[in-house]
Design a protein around this motif. Structure first.
Motif, short mmCIF file in Angstrom:
data_model
loop_
_atom_site.label_atom_id
_atom_site.label_comp_id
_atom_site.label_asym_id
_atom_site.label_seq_id
_atom_site.Cartn_x
_atom_site.Cartn_y
_atom_site.Cartn_z
N ILE A 196 -6.03 0.86 -8.48
CA ILE A 196 -5.48 -0.45 -8.82
C ILE A 196 -6.47 -1.51 -8.36
CG2 ILE A 196 -3.05 0.22 -8.75
CD1 ILE A 196 -2.88 -0.89 -5.95
N SER A 197 -6.32 -2.70 -8.89
CA SER A 197 -7.22 -3.77 -8.49
C SER A 197 -6.79 -4.35 -7.15
CB SER A 197 -7.25 -4.88 -9.54
OG SER A 197 -6.03 -5.60 -9.51
N VAL A 198 -7.73 -4.93 -6.46
CA VAL A 198 -7.44 -5.58 -5.19
C VAL A 198 -6.44 -6.71 -5.41
CG1 VAL A 198 -8.46 -6.93 -3.30
CG2 VAL A 198 -9.65 -4.93 -4.18
N ALA A 199 -6.57 -7.43 -6.53
CA ALA A 199 -5.66 -8.53 -6.83
C ALA A 199 -4.22 -8.03 -6.95
CB ALA A 199 -6.09 -9.23 -8.12
N VAL A 200 -4.03 -6.89 -7.60
CA VAL A 200 -2.69 -6.32 -7.74
C VAL A 200 -2.16 -5.93 -6.37
CG1 VAL A 200 -1.40 -4.34 -8.62
CG2 VAL A 200 -2.96 -5.58 -10.12
N LEU A 201 -3.01 -5.31 -5.57
CA LEU A 201 -2.61 -4.89 -4.24
C LEU A 201 -2.22 -6.09 -3.37
CD1 LEU A 201 -2.21 -2.32 -2.65
CD2 LEU A 201 -4.58 -2.43 -1.95
N MET A 202 -2.87 -7.21 -3.61
CA MET A 202 -2.55 -8.42 -2.85
C MET A 202 -1.34 -9.14 -3.44
SD MET A 202 -6.35 -9.89 -2.06
CE MET A 202 -5.73 -11.39 -1.37
N GLY A 203 -0.88 -8.67 -4.60
CA GLY A 203 0.30 -9.28 -5.20
C GLY A 203 -0.01 -10.42 -6.15
N ILE A 261 0.85 -1.19 0.00
CA ILE A 261 0.00 0.00 0.00
C ILE A 261 0.88 1.24 0.00
CG2 ILE A 261 -1.60 1.38 1.42
CD1 ILE A 261 -2.88 -1.32 2.28
N ARG A 262 1.89 1.24 0.86
CA ARG A 262 2.80 2.38 0.94
C ARG A 262 3.51 2.61 -0.40
NH1 ARG A 262 8.18 3.30 1.83
NH2 ARG A 262 8.67 5.27 2.84
N LEU A 263 4.02 1.53 -1.01
CA LEU A 263 4.74 1.66 -2.28
C LEU A 263 3.83 2.21 -3.38
CD1 LEU A 263 6.92 -1.57 -2.29
CD2 LEU A 263 7.68 0.79 -1.97
N TYR A 264 2.62 1.69 -3.48
CA TYR A 264 1.70 2.18 -4.50
C TYR A 264 1.30 3.63 -4.23
CZ TYR A 264 1.19 -2.30 -6.83
OH TYR A 264 1.43 -3.45 -7.55
N ARG A 265 1.14 3.98 -2.94
CA ARG A 265 0.82 5.37 -2.60
C ARG A 265 1.93 6.29 -3.09
NH1 ARG A 265 2.77 8.55 1.20
NH2 ARG A 265 3.59 6.88 2.51
N LEU A 266 3.18 5.89 -2.81
CA LEU A 266 4.32 6.71 -3.23
C LEU A 266 4.42 6.78 -4.76
CD1 LEU A 266 6.94 5.53 -0.60
CD2 LEU A 266 5.78 7.74 -0.69
N GLU A 267 4.16 5.66 -5.44
CA GLU A 267 4.19 5.66 -6.91
C GLU A 267 3.17 6.64 -7.48
OE1 GLU A 267 3.72 1.82 -8.70
OE2 GLU A 267 5.53 1.03 -7.74
N HIS A 268 2.05 6.79 -6.79
CA HIS A 268 1.01 7.70 -7.27
C HIS A 268 1.23 9.12 -6.78
CE1 HIS A 268 -1.04 3.95 -8.26
NE2 HIS A 268 -1.83 4.67 -9.02
N GLY A 269 2.31 9.35 -6.05
CA GLY A 269 2.64 10.69 -5.59
C GLY A 269 1.71 11.24 -4.53
#
Length: 123
Positions: free
Chosen positions: A57-64, A8-16
């Protein structure tokens, strides 16, 4: 393997986005959101879906989880990088050989006598 909180943190940072942005979007305090990223708070399914929606993003992506198509695309990307790496290696080798050849020519020309240094033979 990364935890969901780390993802979650990484995706948050990727989205600025800041933690404050995420907290505002989720309707919770910044401290409560920070606890989610630190793994101190167990996520409810509804909150998990909210986070995925905010991050677009999709829940599946967030879950890896990845689909076979995503795995194939990742493999193709890796293969493309390997091909580009090999192309650069060959180009580097070619340039080294070209430079070495040029250095030899320069050395030969440097050591070759000039026309004024040549002695006339014969006639």
């Amino acid at each position: 393997m990364k935890t969901i909180a780390e993802k979650i943190r990484l995706y948050r940072l990727e989205h600025g986005l800041s933690q404050e942005n995420m907290a505002d979007s989720l309707g919770i305090s910044t401290t409560a959101y920070g606890d989610i990223e630190r793994g101190k708070t167990d996520l409810t399914l509804s909150r998990f879906y909210q986070i995925a929606e905010v991050l677009n993003i999709s829940v599946a992506v967030l879950m890896g989880q990845t689909t076979p198509l995503q795995q194939e695309l990742q493999q193709l990307a890796v293969e493309k990088l390997q091909i580009e790496n090999e192309k650069l290696r060959l180009e580097n080798q070619y340039l080294r050989e070209k430079i070495a050849g040029r250095m030899i020519i320069d050395l030969i020309q440097k050591d070759a006598p000039t026309t004024s240094e040549r002695q006339r033979i014969g006639f």
